[in-house]
Write a protein that holds these residues in place. Structure first.
Motif, PDB file in Angstrom:
ATOM      1  N   SER A 372       0.471  -0.985  -0.417  1.00 41.52           N
ATOM      2  CA  SER A 372       0.060   0.135  -0.414  1.00 41.52           C
ATOM      3  C   SER A 372       0.917   1.173   0.075  1.00 41.52           C
ATOM      4  O   SER A 372       0.600   1.996  -0.835  1.00 41.52           O
ATOM      5  N   LEU A 375       2.162   2.268  -3.783  1.00 42.43           N
ATOM      6  CA  LEU A 375       1.229   2.685  -4.172  1.00 42.43           C
ATOM      7  C   LEU A 375       0.594   4.729  -3.376  1.00 42.43           C
ATOM      8  O   LEU A 375       0.274   5.071  -4.200  1.00 42.43           O
ATOM      9  N   MET A 376       0.774   5.745  -2.650  1.00 44.51           N
ATOM     10  CA  MET A 376       0.803   6.016  -1.890  1.00 44.51           C
ATOM     11  C   MET A 376       2.142   7.301  -2.962  1.00 44.51           C
ATOM     12  O   MET A 376       2.845   7.250  -2.734  1.00 44.51           O
ATOM     13  N   GLU A 380       0.885  11.994   1.163  1.00 44.02           N
ATOM     14  CA  GLU A 380      -0.558  11.462   1.632  1.00 44.02           C
ATOM     15  C   GLU A 380      -0.365  10.940   2.997  1.00 44.02           C
ATOM     16  O   GLU A 380       1.416  10.448   3.163  1.00 44.02           O
ATOM     17  N   ILE A 383      -2.938   5.848   4.854  1.00 42.90           N
ATOM     18  CA  ILE A 383      -3.188   4.512   3.827  1.00 42.90           C
ATOM     19  C   ILE A 383      -4.745   4.521   3.363  1.00 42.90           C
ATOM     20  O   ILE A 383      -5.600   4.052   4.389  1.00 42.90           O
ATOM     21  N   ARG A 384      -5.512   3.720   2.238  1.00 45.77           N
ATOM     22  CA  ARG A 384      -6.863   4.584   1.980  1.00 45.77           C
ATOM     23  C   ARG A 384      -7.176   3.568   1.566  1.00 45.77           C
ATOM     24  O   ARG A 384      -6.219   2.886   0.717  1.00 45.77           O
ATOM     25  N   GLU A 386      -8.111   3.355  -1.778  1.00 40.82           N
ATOM     26  CA  GLU A 386      -7.937   3.127  -2.974  1.00 40.82           C
ATOM     27  C   GLU A 386      -5.755   2.760  -2.890  1.00 40.82           C
ATOM     28  O   GLU A 386      -5.659   1.711  -3.960  1.00 40.82           O
ATOM     29  N   HIS A 387      -5.258   2.600  -2.113  1.00 39.03           N
ATOM     30  CA  HIS A 387      -3.841   2.307  -1.564  1.00 39.03           C
ATOM     31  C   HIS A 387      -3.889   0.631  -1.787  1.00 39.03           C
ATOM     32  O   HIS A 387      -2.884   0.069  -2.432  1.00 39.03           O
TER      33      HIS A 387
END
Length: 482
Positions: A372, A375-376, A380, A383-384, A386-387
């Motif tokens: 995750s 992918l950030m 940011e 961790i959301r 979509e990550h």
């Protein structure tokens, strides 16, 4: 004539398939020294492709040390067989290869027409001997590194600390990813054997013909070219030997291991002398020992010898209160690695973590955090959803989808029409289910796709195909920008 040729091709195909299935290297040359047989196992041992070797002269492909010659070429020239000869040579890329060879001339009508070599790999064995010479300075884990506040993990830690005061053998049982080696290293670190070596070996990582030599060592003369080589028991003398996946050892080798534990002596391969050892054994298993004994994967007498102290590590799904602590620890770890400043998880991500069953346990959680954070963006901080990697998102919501089906399908009230085809009836249920999940997610397409384990594009395709209403009241379905 054509039938005979066709039959010979058929037999040759079967022959090649059989040779490729053999778990030893097979290499044959004709009377000119060119390769005519080279099986898959030999390709693996020598890290070569078939086209690199086939129909080429042996000495044009491989290199040998000064004063040495190929055992294959020797068999061809002298017409003599050699057995259990250790040979070190180099492939066409200069990589060193070490094998134990049995080599035979092929004699037809009294003349040598070629030679064949049967080879076993010892390169891996010698490399592992070096890698396993760990000293206490390489230990990474101690009890204070074990993270958890749940009662289950606290109790295991307490029992492990008590067991570290003695030299009794220990059996650690836990699913993959629960931290068995972490506990083993911590026990060694806290014991009186801390100043001695800690040697670790995964018993499933080696073929049967190598693991015995690795454990007990070899005596010079055991086979041609062999040397006096201490095994892992001797290397771990005065310390701890960790045997991971002990149930993967064959039963005959388990019997030899039992003898070593009972008599506190080992005997090198090819030797007649017993060597005294002072080693504490910690063994790991990822299955219930009762099942392993029942299915002939573990000797019962060995189990009782190893399991003087038995620790059962709880899976992560049984200590979910530890997830926030573990998450924070892994975020801190990868912040250091990636030079990032991530603070934590978004609320909805933590909720999904608490609902997931964690089939890969703590290791899987660590991998998800690492993936995750890759992918950030730099700015940011949380961790959301979509990550999270797509493959993990899909698995996380398998249980949620099943629960939704169980609780919502009764409310869908779609009748079954037996005049419909199976595909038509499945479309009815698929449409009803997607409509229900859309409603549950307040018509948010990103969340709906995630809940269904689909990509947004796949969901949109199904909406169009099944003519699903895309309106929420008087407004169109909306989406969360990514």
């Amino acid at each position: 004539m054509d039938q005979r040729k066709e039959y010979l091709n058929y037999v040759n195909t079967i022959y090649k398939a059989i040779v490729d299935k053999i778990d030893v290297g097979v290499h044959a040359i004709d009377r000119t020294g060119k390769t005519v047989i080279y099986n898959k196992k030999m390709m693996e041992l020598e890290a070569m492709d078939e086209e690199d070797v086939m129909h080429k002269h042996l000495q044009d492909v491989f290199m040998f040390k000064e004063g040495q010659d190929s055992t294959l070429v020797k068999a061809l020239k002298e017409g003599k067989e050699t057995r259990n000869v250790k040979q070190t040579y180099y492939n066409n890329r200069g990589r060193e290869i070490t094998t134990i060879n049995n080599t035979f001339p092929i004699i037809i009508d009294g003349e040598v027409q070629g030679a064949i070599e049967i080879a076993q790999d010892v390169t891996k064995l010698e490399r592992l001997m070096k890698e396993n010479r760990k000293i206490n300075g390489s230990l990474r884990y101690t009890f204070d590194k074990i993270i958890g506040k749940s009662e289950t993990i606290k109790q295991v830690i307490e029992n492990a600390k008590r067991a570290s005061r003695t030299s009794s053998n220990i059996l650690i049982i836990g699913e993959t990813g629960t931290g068995k080696e972490l506990f083993a290293q911590s026990i060694h670190h806290a014991s009186d054997r801390f100043s001695g070596p800690f040697i670790s070996q995964n018993c499933a990582a080696l073929p049967e013909n190598l693991i015995e030599s690795l454990l007990f060592g070899t005596k010079k003369g055991a086979f041609t070219g062999s040397i006096d080589q201490p095994g892992l028991f001797e290397q771990a003398n005065g310390g701890t030997l960790l045997l991971d996946e002990i149930n993967s050892l064959n039963l005959n080798l388990q019997a030899k291991l039992l003898r070593a534990i009972q008599e506190r002596t080992i005997r090198r391969l090819g030797d007649t002398k017993d060597i005294p050892i002072d080693v504490r054994i910690i063994a790991n298993m990822n299955e219930n020992p009762v099942e392993a004994i029942k299915n002939n994967r573990l000797r019962e007498d060995l189990y009782y010898r190893l399991g003087v102290v038995t620790l059962f590590l709880p899976p992560l799904r049984e200590r979910k209160e530890d997830i926030p602590l573990l998450v924070q620890r892994f975020i801190e770890k990868f912040n250091d690695c990636f030079q990032m400043k991530v603070k934590g998880l978004a609320k909805e991500v933590m909720q999904t973590f608490q609902e997931y069953d964690w089939y890969g346990n703590v290791r899987e959680l660590e991998h998800i955090i690492e993936a995750s954070m890759n992918l950030m963006m730099d700015e940011e901080k949380l961790i959301r959803y979509e990550h999270l990697p797509f493959q993990y998102r899909s698995r996380m919501f398998i249980k949620k989808e099943k629960d939704l089906i169980d609780t919502k399908m009764t409310a869908i009230k779609k009748p079954i029409h037996y005049n419909k085809t199976l595909k038509e009836q499945l479309d009815v249920f698929e449409k009803a289910y997607i409509e229900q999940v859309l409603q549950d997610n307040d018509y948010n397409i990103t969340k709906t796709a995630a809940t269904l384990g689909l990509s947004r594009q796949s969901l949109q395709y199904r909406i169009k195909k099944l003519s699903i209403n895309t309106k929420k009241g008087n407004s169109f379905m909306y989406d969360t920008p990514i």
